[in-house]
Write a protein that holds these residues in place. Sequence first.
Motif, short mmCIF file in Angstrom:
data_model
loop_
_atom_site.label_atom_id
_atom_site.label_comp_id
_atom_site.label_asym_id
_atom_site.label_seq_id
_atom_site.Cartn_x
_atom_site.Cartn_y
_atom_site.Cartn_z
N ALA A 313 1.95 -10.50 -39.34
CA ALA A 313 1.29 -11.66 -38.86
C ALA A 313 1.62 -11.84 -37.50
N TYR A 314 3.01 -11.20 -37.00
CA TYR A 314 3.00 -11.49 -35.47
C TYR A 314 2.41 -10.61 -34.68
N PHE A 315 2.01 -9.54 -35.10
CA PHE A 315 1.19 -8.40 -34.64
C PHE A 315 -0.29 -8.74 -34.33
N LYS A 318 -0.36 -11.67 -31.65
CA LYS A 318 -0.51 -11.10 -30.41
C LYS A 318 -1.42 -10.03 -30.16
N ARG A 319 -2.09 -9.89 -30.88
CA ARG A 319 -3.36 -9.08 -30.65
C ARG A 319 -2.97 -7.58 -30.62
#
Length: 345
Positions: A313-315, A318-319
């Motif tokens: 989800a972090y990836f 941060k697109r």
Amino acid sequence: MYNIYLKSGLGEETYAPPFIFQGLNEATLDSAWVEAKEGMFSSVDSVLSKTKIDPCKDIDVVIVTCGSFSPSPSLCSLLVNHYKMGPAVKTYNLSGMGCGSGILAIDMAAHILRGSSGQNVRNALVVITENISLNWYYGEDRSMLVTNCIFRVGCAAAIVTNDPARRGEAKFQLIHSLRTHHGTDDSAYKAAFQEEDDKGITGVSLTKDLIRVAGHNLRGHIKTLAPRVLPLSQIIQYMKSIALNALTQGESKPMVPDFTTAFDHICIHTGGKAVIEQVGKVLKFDESITEPARMTLHRFGNTSSSLVFYELAYFEAKRRLRKVIEFGCLPLGLDLRLGVWFGRH
């Protein structure tokens, strides 16, 4: 506990069970059920909404993994009852498998779907959670107090499907999986161990040997993984370094392969600041590679089995993800859509 917490890498906005804020001297079974229901129902509602899947008609398999809370009726039964799933649904409840069980549950779903071809088994709901309430440690053993300081509330849910009609809608495709198990090593077996302290208070002991064991076993896993994923140039360089190590009788150390040549994105276990640093040291990762793990740990803490999905989800946030992407450590030929729930206490 405060001194341990200051070294943990956790920030000020992580989530804990409600009982901690209610002034209770000890958690009850009801506390654990509240924690489980809030996380599971929120994450499942999210993934069902995103995938437009009807739980009554479209879910063929339910897999729930929760290493530290295994009530009766099971957490699988809780979901079947809550979402009124059909009588043909197959359920699997995993427990006691620790922080790696989220990926293991996805791997299990993949094997079930691959082995059910021709049986009209299309969609597996995988729910990945842990439970702090009944595992809060009230004693004074330092190795057991660590768990209070780093583990936090978290839950994720995913739909794994082999339905060709949904291929274009899926968020990820599962390519390969690889699992290595070091349970025969006594140091690995006892690195994270549930037991009673000298006063009879139950807790999970995280020994100082944990970091060393993690580094050693990671090297063993890499020896199996590297030939399967690295480009030929890296494999040749690695074999040369091994030969030189043998010729010099250990004076020349084998090179550490560059896994960034094989993977665009790497999720490191967010077990704690020391764990992330050890993995980065062993694999010679720079801070840009360890950033998702460090930031996930800081914001959410160690959510145990669901933590890899928080990193994914972090990836996304941060697109950093492209539309077509391959993840090298997950099973062959299946699509996955992901819904992640973040705690709201």
